[in-house]
Design an enzyme around this catalytic site. Structure first.
Site, PDB file in Angstrom:
ATOM      1  N   ALA A  61      33.367  10.299  30.762  1.00  0.00           N
ATOM      2  CA  ALA A  61      33.863   9.144  31.798  1.00  0.00           C
ATOM      3  C   ALA A  61      35.067   8.435  30.931  1.00  0.00           C
ATOM      4  CB  ALA A  61      32.947   8.018  32.140  1.00  0.00           C
ATOM      5  N   GLY A 102      29.482  11.939  30.467  1.00  0.00           N
ATOM      6  CA  GLY A 102      29.966  12.609  31.714  1.00  0.00           C
ATOM      7  C   GLY A 102      30.493  14.136  31.568  1.00  0.00           C
ATOM      8  N   GLU A 105      27.462  15.930  31.508  1.00  0.00           N
ATOM      9  CA  GLU A 105      26.729  15.894  32.781  1.00  0.00           C
ATOM     10  C   GLU A 105      27.332  16.877  33.899  1.00  0.00           C
ATOM     11  OE1 GLU A 105      27.257  11.519  32.543  1.00  0.00           O
ATOM     12  OE2 GLU A 105      25.281  11.341  33.060  1.00  0.00           O
ATOM     13  N   GLU A 125      26.228   8.017  25.264  1.00  0.00           N
ATOM     14  CA  GLU A 125      26.734   6.654  26.173  1.00  0.00           C
ATOM     15  C   GLU A 125      25.854   5.507  25.383  1.00  0.00           C
ATOM     16  OE1 GLU A 125      25.886   9.614  27.479  1.00  0.00           O
ATOM     17  OE2 GLU A 125      27.005   9.910  29.515  1.00  0.00           O
TER      18      GLU A 125
END
Ligand code: 3HC
Ligand code: NAI
Length: 701
Positions: A61, A102, A105, A125
């Protein structure tokens, strides 16, 4: 289609490339473009399988979006990934470089993953005070098991794809970066030929089933000390627990809830601040990407004592040959033996192989002759902390070193300008202030002297990265950034002892705040004698305060030098630190002599006086231009002095507390502490200007 995505159709395959430099951060714009490209491939009947790729694949992200509306703006990453996981065509993530957060992910939402063996994958994270928020806490346990998933997520570390393939996180390894797309195509065609499902069934469909009921609580207990004061690890545990106990859809909802809390937390704001502070620190006025760097292939270190040995290890660890120069054969042998011993401890702990130990030792060459330094590209002096001794060393270096060699001093307090001045090449001289133990501590204060050349500065900043240090640039002043701020911090701890606090009370307040060690335990570790010597060299600056670190001076007179003599502010039995009534009696006597009224001191006062004093000094350093920016100061305290990163550093913490409150409390102590307060609690002029201007950030105005 879009600048951010490269879409290619290739004989039944859609190749969707992420092209958002430098790291394919999944910003709102990239998410939109990715989502559109995936929908196009999903709805195109001629597309039979989809390959997602990027170089690097993706660092996750967009951290810059967190805490703002863009972070949750449509299309959200969790929604896109849910949609991808429902496409009825095989999706293959082709991972080059890295897939983090992310980014991983995204790869986990694909049915299949192929990666370059050296690519790094991980869910970091937690290092940002977050938890994976796009399905990572739910999909990973189902893929590799809850225990392995929790280890990866809770550590925040990444691993090489070659290693990740062993657990099934990666299905296939590509031959190389250059062949990744070709190998991914071959993989896709094989899946199609085998009529493989778009999403293979999860190897651990019920990830918690074989784990003991106490798995989560045991894990928490095991890591409690490391996680003290932090919330992100608790949220990670809660999400993994949900993965163990609930169906996927419910687990994903729980993860989303926890992620929203984490995103809004002060802990995450602090750690994101630290992330950007680390990147900002290398941006220094006067140097840029065009600044030519000097090649560094041979380093020399002068002085094989505590610091010299550790400094030399940094370079050997990075594969750079080092000459270690000493004045006498005996001290040289002792230094080299100590280095070998340090490496042997790493071997015993399984952190280094015996072969690596020998490789590193082979890079270290002892010498007693300055003539051996003729080819060194960088020389770091780490001899006794005495200006004359250091100036003599630099005079010699000026004669023996080749033109263009960088001449650095590891001085912790001396004037680097005065050291540079004895050479004919002051532009080549710089301070490189390592912290003890130098092979372990991440901080490197790079002291830019008056005449330090820009390319010398740029070269050392680059080199710092190569040896795994966080470099922060400081101007020349007594103690540079860190020790200058440490001084009021130490002074207050000493003074509070005279006013009635005990060493244990002060240290507990500080460690409860998250500091790695209490101030007085630090003094005992560093040596009461060392602190005394530094004070001796500064009596003209501190002498107007008769109470200044007076207890430290008294302990010194008694030969209580700290841990090395088994007695200092505490007494020691083996490694155990114990309260010592003698220290309290001594404090009472000294307080009586100085007419200091002893009283019960509240924990809040201890914290405020220790912390606000150092912040006030930091603001002054910024105003003087010794520190370039407030976030640099945070990095110094986090990486050199054990300040908790999850508080963002002292300056970030001050901004959270509020500058007006900081000013008001400094003014309070200035009045409440009488003559002592008048001496030491003068608010920094910059702080007063910032408050008057209604500013909330600490920056120079
Ligand atoms: N978001 C925004 N910017 C990022 C970024 C990210 N995730 N990762 C890196 N960048 C930026 C850096 O700020 C830097 O910008 P700058 O040049 O303007 O200063 C640039 O990319 C290059 O980064 P580095 O200087 O750090 O380059 P390195 O090669 O040394 O390291 C890296 C690259 C390993 C990717 C490192 O930057 C890193 O660790 N990034 C963070 C990775 C991370 O924590 N990802 C998880 C994000 S949270 C998340 O994904 C939540 C999800 O679960 C929903
Ligand atoms: P040390 O006393 O352990 O080592 C100094 C070494 O230098 C000794 O081995 C000595 O034999 C050698 N030496 C002295 N004069 C020499 C010369 N002319 N030529 C060659 N070798 C010579 O001292 P330490 O602690 O390693 O400190 C070294 C420097 O690092 C000092 O400037 C100190 O202020 C600084 N420093 C120390 C830190 C610490 O925590 N010890 C932290 C950061 C900096």
């Amino acid at each position: 289609m879009s600048d951010l995505i490269h879409y290619q159709f290739d004989d039944g395959l859609a190749l969707i490339g992420l092209t958002y430099p430098p790291v394919n951060a999944l910003s709102q714009a990239l998410r939109s473009a990715l989502s559109a490209a995936c929908e196009r491939a999903a709805s195109d009947p001629t597309v039979r399988a989809i390959i997602l790729h990027g170089s690097p694949f993706s660092a996750g992200a967009d951290i810059g979006e967190f805490g703002s509306a863009a972070s949750h703006a449509e299309p959200s990453l969790p929604d896109i990934l849910m949609r991808l996981s429902l496409i009825d065509k095989p999706l293959i993530a082709a991972i080059d470089g890295l897939a983090l957060g992310g980014g991983l992910e995204l790869a986990l939402a694909c049915g299949y993953r192929i990666a370059v063996p050296e690519a790094r994958v991980g869910l970091p994270e937690i290092n940002l005070g977050l938890l994976p928020g796009a399905g990572g806490t739910q999909r990973l346990p189902r893929l590799i098991g809850a225990e392995a998933a929790l280890d990866l997520i809770a550590s925040g570390q990444s691993l090489k794809a070659a290693k990740a393939a062993e657990s099934g996180l990666v299905d296939r390894l590509a031959r190389s970066s250059a062949t990744l797309l070709e190998d991914a195509r071959t993989f896709a065609r094989k899946l199609l030929a085998d009529a493989a499902p778009a999403q293979p069934s999860a190897p651990f469909s019920e990830p918690g089933i074989s784990l003991p009921a106490t798995f989560i609580t045991d894990y928490q207990a095991k890591h409690a000390a490391r996680w003290k004061g932090r919330q992100a690890p608790q949220r990670v545990l809660a999400a993994i627990q949900a993965a163990c106990e609930r169906p996927l859809a419910e687990g994903l909802r729980r993860e989303a809830e926890l992620f929203r809390e984490a995103d809004a937390s002060t802990e995450s704001a602090a750690l994101r601040h630290v992330f950007f502070a680390e990147r900002e620190a290398s941006k220094v006025p006067g140097i840029n990407a065009d600044t030519m760097l000097r090649p560094i292939t041979q380093v020399a270190v002068i002085g094989a004592g505590t610091m010299g040995g550790g400094i030399a290890m940094n370079f050997a660890n990075a594969g750079i040959p080092v000459i270690l120069l000493e004045a006498q054969a005996q001290t040289l042998d002792r230094g080299l033996t100590q280095i070998r011993r340090n490496y042997e401890i790493s071997v015993q702990r399984g952190k280094l192989s015996s072969r690596q130990l020998e490789q590193r030792m082979a890079l270290l060459k002892g010498s007693l002759d300055y003539a051996d330094l003729a080819d060194a590209d960088l020389v770091i002096e780490a001899v006794f902390e005495n200006l004359e001794v250091k100036q003599n060393v630099f005079r010699t270096l000026d004669q023996v070193c080749k033109p263009g060699a960088i001449l650095a001093s590891n001085t912790s307090t001396l004037d680097v300008d005065a050291i540079a001045a004895v050479t004919q090449r002051p532009g080549d001289v710089i301070g490189l202030h390592f912290f003890s133990p130098a092979n372990v501590m991440r901080l490197l204060e790079v002291v830019r002297a008056r005449e330090t050349a820009p390319d010398v500065l740029a070269t050392t900043l680059k080199l710092a990265r190569r040896i795994g240090k966080i470099a922060v640039v400081s101007g020349v002043c007594f103690g540079f950034i860190g020790n200058r701020m440490f001084e009021p911090y130490s002074r207050e701890a000493h003074r509070l002892l005279l006013e009635g606090a005990t060493p244990a009370q002060i240290d507990k307040v500080l460690t409860d705040h998250g500091l790695a060690m209490g101030m007085l335990a630090v003094q005992d570790l560093a040596g009461i004698d060392i602190g005394y010597l530094i004070r001796e060299s500064r009596r003209e600056v501190i002498g107007h305060d008769p109470s200044y670190c007076k207890l430290g001076d008294e302990l010194h007179t008694l030969g209580r030098f700290g841990q090395k003599t088994m007695a200092g502010f505490y007494r020691y039995e083996g490694r155990e630190r114990l309260d010592d009534p003698e220290v309290t009696a001594l404090a009472e006597r000294v307080a009586g002599e100085l007419h200091i009224q002893r009283r019960q001191i509240a924990d809040e006062e201890i914290l405020e006086r220790c912390l606000f004093g150092l912040i006030n000094e930091g603001i002054q350093l910024l105003d003087e231009g010794t520190a370039l920016r407030s976030s640099d100061i945070d990095l110094v305290f986090i990486n050199g002095y054990g300040f908790p990163a999850w508080r963002g550093g002292p300056m970030h913490e001050a901004e959270c507390i509020g500058l007006d409150r900081l000013l008001a409390r400094l003014q309070h102590y200035r009045q409440a502490l009488g003559a002592y307060g008048e001496m030491w609690f003068q608010p920094a002029p910059l702080l007063q200007r910032l408050v008057a201007a209604g500013r909330s950030r600490i920056e120079k105005i």
